[in-house]
Design a protein around this motif. Sequence first.
Motif, PDB file in Angstrom:
ATOM      1  N   LEU A  22       0.869  -1.193   0.000  1.00 36.55           N
ATOM      2  CA  LEU A  22       0.000   0.000   0.000  1.00 36.55           C
ATOM      3  C   LEU A  22       0.900   1.236   0.000  1.00 36.55           C
ATOM      4  N   LEU A  23       1.485   1.537  -1.152  1.00 40.54           N
ATOM      5  CA  LEU A  23       2.475   2.606  -1.180  1.00 40.54           C
ATOM      6  C   LEU A  23       1.950   3.924  -1.720  1.00 40.54           C
ATOM      7  N   GLN A  24       1.197   3.874  -2.821  1.00 42.64           N
ATOM      8  CA  GLN A  24       0.774   5.118  -3.476  1.00 42.64           C
ATOM      9  C   GLN A  24      -0.608   5.578  -3.017  1.00 42.64           C
ATOM     10  N   GLN A  25      -1.317   4.723  -2.251  1.00 39.59           N
ATOM     11  CA  GLN A  25      -2.729   4.988  -1.989  1.00 39.59           C
ATOM     12  C   GLN A  25      -2.951   5.968  -0.843  1.00 39.59           C
ATOM     13  N   ASN A  26      -4.236   6.279  -0.633  1.00 33.24           N
ATOM     14  CA  ASN A  26      -4.669   7.027   0.550  1.00 33.24           C
ATOM     15  C   ASN A  26      -4.064   6.405   1.791  1.00 33.24           C
ATOM     16  N   ASN A  27      -3.667   7.237   2.745  1.00 34.63           N
ATOM     17  CA  ASN A  27      -3.120   6.683   3.981  1.00 34.63           C
ATOM     18  C   ASN A  27      -3.489   7.614   5.127  1.00 34.63           C
ATOM     19  N   ILE A  28      -4.069   7.029   6.153  1.00 37.52           N
ATOM     20  CA  ILE A  28      -4.542   7.853   7.274  1.00 37.52           C
ATOM     21  C   ILE A  28      -3.396   8.631   7.912  1.00 37.52           C
ATOM     22  N   PHE A  29      -2.182   8.078   7.813  1.00 42.55           N
ATOM     23  CA  PHE A  29      -1.038   8.726   8.466  1.00 42.55           C
ATOM     24  C   PHE A  29      -0.507   9.921   7.671  1.00 42.55           C
ATOM     25  N   ASP A  30      -1.025  10.120   6.440  1.00 45.89           N
ATOM     26  CA  ASP A  30      -0.609  11.280   5.643  1.00 45.89           C
ATOM     27  C   ASP A  30      -1.563  12.450   5.817  1.00 45.89           C
ATOM     28  N   LEU A  31      -2.592  12.256   6.665  1.00 54.24           N
ATOM     29  CA  LEU A  31      -3.650  13.276   6.774  1.00 54.24           C
ATOM     30  C   LEU A  31      -3.167  14.563   7.411  1.00 54.24           C
ATOM     31  N   LEU A  32      -2.157  14.460   8.258  1.00 59.69           N
ATOM     32  CA  LEU A  32      -1.757  15.618   9.053  1.00 59.69           C
ATOM     33  C   LEU A  32      -0.267  15.875   8.878  1.00 59.69           C
ATOM     34  N   ILE A  33       0.074  17.117   8.526  1.00 58.43           N
ATOM     35  CA  ILE A  33       1.494  17.443   8.424  1.00 58.43           C
ATOM     36  C   ILE A  33       1.757  18.700   9.248  1.00 58.43           C
ATOM     37  N   LEU A  34       2.172  18.497  10.482  1.00 54.58           N
ATOM     38  CA  LEU A  34       2.463  19.621  11.379  1.00 54.58           C
ATOM     39  C   LEU A  34       3.962  19.743  11.607  1.00 54.58           C
ATOM     40  N   PHE A  35       4.615  18.570  11.663  1.00 53.37           N
ATOM     41  CA  PHE A  35       6.055  18.559  11.948  1.00 53.37           C
ATOM     42  C   PHE A  35       6.824  18.054  10.735  1.00 53.37           C
ATOM     43  N   THR A  61     -10.787  -4.902  17.001  1.00 54.82           N
ATOM     44  CA  THR A  61      -9.591  -5.622  16.577  1.00 54.82           C
ATOM     45  C   THR A  61      -9.304  -5.356  15.098  1.00 54.82           C
ATOM     46  N   ALA A  62     -10.357  -5.389  14.282  1.00 59.95           N
ATOM     47  CA  ALA A  62     -10.185  -5.131  12.851  1.00 59.95           C
ATOM     48  C   ALA A  62      -9.618  -3.735  12.615  1.00 59.95           C
ATOM     49  N   LEU A  63     -10.017  -2.803  13.490  1.00 62.58           N
ATOM     50  CA  LEU A  63      -9.531  -1.436  13.371  1.00 62.58           C
ATOM     51  C   LEU A  63      -8.011  -1.362  13.567  1.00 62.58           C
ATOM     52  N   SER A  64      -7.474  -2.220  14.421  1.00 72.17           N
ATOM     53  CA  SER A  64      -6.021  -2.293  14.580  1.00 72.17           C
ATOM     54  C   SER A  64      -5.387  -2.768  13.288  1.00 72.17           C
ATOM     55  N   GLY A  65      -6.029  -3.712  12.609  1.00 72.16           N
ATOM     56  CA  GLY A  65      -5.537  -4.168  11.306  1.00 72.16           C
ATOM     57  C   GLY A  65      -5.525  -3.029  10.299  1.00 72.16           C
ATOM     58  N   PHE A  66      -6.588  -2.217  10.336  1.00 66.55           N
ATOM     59  CA  PHE A  66      -6.696  -1.036   9.479  1.00 66.55           C
ATOM     60  C   PHE A  66      -5.503  -0.099   9.694  1.00 66.55           C
ATOM     61  N   LEU A  67      -5.187   0.167  10.963  1.00 66.52           N
ATOM     62  CA  LEU A  67      -4.098   1.102  11.284  1.00 66.52           C
ATOM     63  C   LEU A  67      -2.736   0.526  10.920  1.00 66.52           C
ATOM     64  N   ILE A  68      -2.501  -0.722  11.319  1.00 62.52           N
ATOM     65  CA  ILE A  68      -1.181  -1.326  11.088  1.00 62.52           C
ATOM     66  C   ILE A  68      -0.893  -1.469   9.591  1.00 62.52           C
ATOM     67  N   ALA A  69      -1.896  -1.878   8.818  1.00 62.22           N
ATOM     68  CA  ALA A  69      -1.690  -2.040   7.380  1.00 62.22           C
ATOM     69  C   ALA A  69      -1.188  -0.732   6.764  1.00 62.22           C
ATOM     70  N   GLN A  70      -1.784   0.385   7.197  1.00 61.19           N
ATOM     71  CA  GLN A  70      -1.380   1.668   6.628  1.00 61.19           C
ATOM     72  C   GLN A  70      -0.061   2.139   7.192  1.00 61.19           C
ATOM     73  N   TYR A  71       0.210   1.794   8.442  1.00 58.78           N
ATOM     74  CA  TYR A  71       1.478   2.191   9.049  1.00 58.78           C
ATOM     75  C   TYR A  71       2.648   1.477   8.374  1.00 58.78           C
ATOM     76  N   GLN A  72       2.481   0.175   8.141  1.00 60.79           N
ATOM     77  CA  GLN A  72       3.596  -0.584   7.551  1.00 60.79           C
ATOM     78  C   GLN A  72       3.525  -0.612   6.028  1.00 60.79           C
ATOM     79  N   HIS A  73       2.479   0.013   5.450  1.00 59.06           N
ATOM     80  CA  HIS A  73       2.319   0.110   3.988  1.00 59.06           C
ATOM     81  C   HIS A  73       2.178  -1.240   3.297  1.00 59.06           C
TER      82      HIS A  73
END
Lengths: 249, 289
Positions: free
Chosen positions: B111-124, B190-202
């Motif tokens: 999951l490299l080019q797609q939407n990613n929840i971790f790209d939503l915020l850029i403060l730092f 639990t599934a929500l953790s899968g959602f987060l981890i998948a996007q974190y590790q791409h």
Amino acid sequence: MIELQGISKIFNLGKANEIVALGRVSLCIERGEFVTLIGSNGSGKTTLLNLIAGTESPSTGVIRISGQEVTRLPEYRRSQWIARVFQNPMGGTAPDLSILSNFRLAALRTQPKMPTIGITEAFKKEVRDRVALLQMGLENKLNQPMGALSGGQRQALTLLMCVMDRTDILLLDEPTAALDPRSADIVMQTAKQLIEMHQLTTVLITHNLKDALQYGNRLIQMENGDIRRDLCATDKAQLTLKDLYAWFE
Amino acid sequence: MEFYLAAVLIGSCLSSMSLGIFITMKIFRIPDITTDGSYTLGAVTTAVLITQGWSLGFVIGATLAAGALAGLLTGLVHTRLKIDALLSGILVMTGLYSINLTLLGRSNVPLLQQNNIFDLLILFKNTVYNQLIIVFLFILIISGLLAYILRTDFGIAMRATGSSESMTGALGINRNAMKITGLAIANALTALSGFLIAQYQHFTDASMGIGIVIVGLGSVLIGDTLINTLNIKLLWVQLLVVVGGSIVFQMMLALALASGINPNMLKLLTAVLVLVIVGIPQIRLRRSL
């Protein structure tokens, strides 16, 4: 109010350890009657109570409550008419939940439990006022877990919880068996008050023959899964403790 | 430093699962190990939908629904067929492995080019900080919602179900329906953790869930130990402590790895860690007797 027609309950049917807990019992309890149920261990008292409550279903026969057939209705659906106090003080309350939460559930016995906050200030005040009537000092401990209380306190609170919501029938299964004499007295007095105040149809199981004489306006003795004696209020009034003891010999 | 921040991040991502396990284990007292399957199911749902271009909001909804469905299934098997909860969980988890593989199409989807929840915020400038803020916000919302539900009349009925069998029936609570609902909520989390981890590790991997239930279990046990020693009564604080337990658990793993333990030993290490968490109070107890 409660109608049992040809009710029998057989455990382990057809096996070597088959037990006939109740054999073809028919019984009609009118609205407002306070029935005291006595009998030696294994006579079928508790089975009878469980069949009314719906924790067990009969092998044969029909059960009606308020004219409606409930023979196959599960316990949680029959709770729309029935409130209960168990022999085990732990049975009627959730030990991990606060007194307040326990009362909240009791107040919703006949209603659905919605995902909205129901413990409001008004509700807290209502519970506090009701609990204060027990004069046990528990009104200031409503946030304590139920499990931290003594057996007597829990039984008294369970009784109060029974009338938090609309109740027609009160089932008391040896409510004082696990209590010391003083607590037992408080619990029975509280029960009597509530039953009169709310005009509840009541079934009380007891092994305490003094209680059996003192409480109720109908006395039923069970023996070997059947009704042995059934006395109305006037006959019951003439009984003495000695008569009762003689029944068990 | 980055290394430990990553551990905090992963711990936070997995804390949703820990909250789920907290619900089944501590509130309902049901040992549920559907977790391995529903965690992967969450990650698989995320991968499939994100690569098809669906919005993150939709993906979250679908992930929750998928996890809830898995829990529902375990609950139905457990209550309707009267099969032991542990076995019900194992059955569903095993079945889910094939379903996950089928849905994913192959064993690993990047999951490299797609939407990613971790790209939503850029403060730092440092992306780790941005990621941390996002995951903290996310978990805060989840814990808040959960704390609210548990305080409602419905939530009280849920808690009573695990606390007293006889009382719930007498008070008009359908115990089986409650258990099924509880398992559905837990596995949705639990599934929500899968959602987060998948996007974190791409990436999503069909076998990423193997043994994950132990991680959740360890986290809940750390949390539970703290709750008991500090005598924490407030429910929302308990939930936050469980989230903390999840982070602490990942930190302990990170520390062990940093000290030069072979990464192949990770699962063994996890198991030993949980064993130590469970075992130490027992040993201490025996000595004081």
